[in-house]
Design an enzyme around this catalytic site. Sequence first.
Site, short mmCIF file in Angstrom:
data_model
loop_
_atom_site.label_atom_id
_atom_site.label_comp_id
_atom_site.label_asym_id
_atom_site.label_seq_id
_atom_site.Cartn_x
_atom_site.Cartn_y
_atom_site.Cartn_z
N ARG A 35 45.00 121.71 148.12
CA ARG A 35 46.45 121.55 148.34
C ARG A 35 47.00 120.30 147.67
O ARG A 35 47.92 119.66 148.19
CB ARG A 35 46.79 121.52 149.84
CG ARG A 35 46.56 122.81 150.58
CD ARG A 35 47.67 123.81 150.29
NE ARG A 35 47.43 125.05 150.98
CZ ARG A 35 48.01 125.41 152.13
NH1 ARG A 35 48.88 124.62 152.69
NH2 ARG A 35 47.73 126.57 152.67
N ARG A 39 53.28 119.13 150.03
CA ARG A 39 54.38 118.42 150.67
C ARG A 39 54.22 116.91 150.81
O ARG A 39 55.17 116.22 151.15
CB ARG A 39 54.65 119.02 152.06
CG ARG A 39 55.38 120.35 151.98
CD ARG A 39 55.26 121.10 153.28
NE ARG A 39 53.86 121.48 153.47
CZ ARG A 39 53.41 122.13 154.53
NH1 ARG A 39 54.23 122.44 155.50
NH2 ARG A 39 52.14 122.45 154.62
N ARG A 48 61.17 121.87 146.65
CA ARG A 48 61.13 122.65 147.90
C ARG A 48 62.53 122.80 148.50
O ARG A 48 62.84 123.82 149.11
CB ARG A 48 60.22 121.92 148.88
CG ARG A 48 59.91 122.70 150.14
CD ARG A 48 58.96 121.87 150.98
NE ARG A 48 58.41 122.61 152.08
CZ ARG A 48 58.93 122.64 153.28
NH1 ARG A 48 60.05 121.98 153.54
NH2 ARG A 48 58.36 123.33 154.24
N ASP A 84 49.86 131.23 146.26
CA ASP A 84 49.38 131.35 147.64
C ASP A 84 48.46 132.55 147.75
O ASP A 84 48.61 133.52 147.00
CB ASP A 84 50.55 131.49 148.62
CG ASP A 84 50.10 131.13 150.03
OD1 ASP A 84 50.08 129.94 150.36
OD2 ASP A 84 49.73 132.05 150.79
N TYR A 161 45.51 137.97 158.19
CA TYR A 161 46.99 137.91 158.14
C TYR A 161 47.61 139.30 158.17
O TYR A 161 48.64 139.51 158.81
CB TYR A 161 47.44 137.15 156.89
CG TYR A 161 47.24 135.66 157.02
CD1 TYR A 161 48.09 134.88 157.81
CD2 TYR A 161 46.19 135.03 156.37
CE1 TYR A 161 47.89 133.52 157.94
CE2 TYR A 161 45.99 133.66 156.49
CZ TYR A 161 46.84 132.91 157.28
OH TYR A 161 46.64 131.56 157.41
O1 CP3 Z 1 45.80 123.84 146.55
C1 CP3 Z 1 46.87 123.87 145.90
O2 CP3 Z 1 47.54 122.87 145.61
C2 CP3 Z 1 47.29 125.23 145.38
C3 CP3 Z 1 48.23 125.92 146.16
C4 CP3 Z 1 47.84 126.65 147.45
C5 CP3 Z 1 48.80 126.94 148.43
N1 CP3 Z 1 48.24 127.75 149.36
C6 CP3 Z 1 50.19 126.48 148.42
C7 CP3 Z 1 50.94 126.41 149.69
C8 CP3 Z 1 46.65 127.23 147.86
C9 CP3 Z 1 45.27 127.19 147.20
C10 CP3 Z 1 46.91 127.94 149.07
C11 CP3 Z 1 45.91 128.74 149.78
C12 CP3 Z 1 46.20 129.22 151.13
N2 CP3 Z 1 47.38 129.71 151.64
C13 CP3 Z 1 45.23 129.35 152.15
C14 CP3 Z 1 43.77 129.01 151.99
C15 CP3 Z 1 43.52 127.57 152.01
C16 CP3 Z 1 43.62 126.93 153.38
O3 CP3 Z 1 44.43 126.02 153.51
O4 CP3 Z 1 42.86 127.34 154.25
C17 CP3 Z 1 45.86 129.86 153.29
C18 CP3 Z 1 45.20 130.14 154.63
C19 CP3 Z 1 47.21 130.10 152.95
C20 CP3 Z 1 48.28 130.70 153.79
C21 CP3 Z 1 49.38 129.75 153.99
N3 CP3 Z 1 50.32 129.41 153.04
C22 CP3 Z 1 49.68 129.04 155.17
C23 CP3 Z 1 48.89 129.12 156.46
C24 CP3 Z 1 50.82 128.29 154.91
C25 CP3 Z 1 51.62 127.48 155.88
C26 CP3 Z 1 50.86 126.32 156.36
C27 CP3 Z 1 51.16 125.15 155.51
O5 CP3 Z 1 50.23 124.47 155.07
O6 CP3 Z 1 52.34 124.90 155.34
C28 CP3 Z 1 51.17 128.49 153.55
C29 CP3 Z 1 52.26 127.85 152.79
C30 CP3 Z 1 51.87 127.00 151.63
N4 CP3 Z 1 51.01 127.39 150.65
C31 CP3 Z 1 52.38 125.72 151.30
C32 CP3 Z 1 51.80 125.35 150.08
C33 CP3 Z 1 52.05 124.11 149.26
C34 CP3 Z 1 53.43 124.95 152.07
C35 CP3 Z 1 54.72 125.50 151.62
C36 CP3 Z 1 55.85 124.60 151.93
O7 CP3 Z 1 56.24 124.53 153.09
O8 CP3 Z 1 56.35 124.01 150.96
#
Ligand code: CP3
Length: 351
Positions: A35, A39, A48, A84, A161
């Site tokens: 990640r 944020r 964002r 994502d 999911y």
């Molecule tokens: O790693 C990186 O920088 C690449 C981008 C990336 C995102 N999601 C962007 C994102 C990657 C590799 C993911 C994978 C992802 N997404 C996973 C597996 C990795 C892990 O963390 O276990 C999972 C379970 C998800 C599903 C998901 N997407 C969730 C549960 C959430 C909300 C929780 C959170 O962290 O906000 C997201 C949203 C998400 N995906 C954000 C980002 C940067 C936050 C979005 C925002 O609010 O701007």
Amino acid sequence: MQAIDNQRITNYKRPSFVQVLHGQQTETTPVWVMRQAGRYLPEYMVLRRKYSFFERCQTPELATEITMQPLRRFALDAAILFSDILVVPQAMGVEVLLEENIGPVLPNPIRTMADLKRVHIPDVSDALHYVAQAIDLTKVALNNLVPLIGFAGSPWTIFCYMTEGKGSKTFDKAKAICFSNPELATKLLDKITETTIAYLKMKARHGVDALQIFDSWGGLLSPEDYQTWSLPYIQRIINAVKLEYNIPIIVFAKGASYALPELAATGATALGLDWTCSPQFARQMTQEKVVLQGNLDPALLLASPQVLEQRVKTMVSGFKRGQYIANLGHGITPNIAVEQVQRFIDTVKSC
Ligand code: CP3
């Protein structure tokens, strides 16, 4: 589009991540951060506020820009494409929303055989063309100087999911389907697996340097159930991708260190680790078969500089040079100071 420059990297070459994955010696330990585009970066927050989450994922210029943001600040050894794991269920015909303060929401989850009819195996080069375009653009921006990671969720994690309909601490509705309607569970997992294979092959074809499979909810399964509901599907993906592409594959199965020996036997190049297992334990469980990646507790980025530095040094020396990529044990959280990320990377590089 304002606030986007998609500027190319020109000043440094960072081969160590790929070298380690290809079994070569390196002078320094490669490091990236799960990640890393997110944020905690003020420049991410600017975009964002302007664009919705899936707009950011689906607009190649935006995805590229966000991918590049952390690389402009830090000497990271790999980029990971901004996207994502949930774009896959979306492409399969299941609506996915990202709601503020809640996270992912799938308003119509898959719970019955009738629901399953709504799920299709898409032509990924059509349904996920924007990801391929983002890879193409990002490769240009990276200028062959920094390697690019493409990723997907594991079938089990995507299944969680698609059936639960939202995030959960237990994903008990997902498990209930496995235990009470294994035929439905298997059929859905098959569809997810086929889609993911095509999706990762597309990424390999567009030139990503490595693939990571996120089994974020693997650790919710018992060791026995992991063998039934997660591992075989990951194995199928690895077999299918490896048949066509000589690309390193990293598997990150959070909370599932009990399955490290089986995961090491899948043919994965590297295994990602969370912070609940020690370097010594992970090496003992996997022998010399795989590269290990991880595994600092992301909360240590909230500790004092001294504590952070000391714990990073202990981690890196615990894993030893070679067959090792430094990272956190899970994604970085939004409350982390940028300077602490800098400190994390600098400390790895000083080891
Ligand atoms: O790693 C990186 O920088 C690449 C981008 C990336 C995102 N999601 C962007 C994102 C990657 C590799 C993911 C994978 C992802 N997404 C996973 C597996 C990795 C892990 O963390 O276990 C999972 C379970 C998800 C599903 C998901 N997407 C969730 C549960 C959430 C909300 C929780 C959170 O962290 O906000 C997201 C949203 C998400 N995906 C954000 C980002 C940067 C936050 C979005 C925002 O609010 O701007």
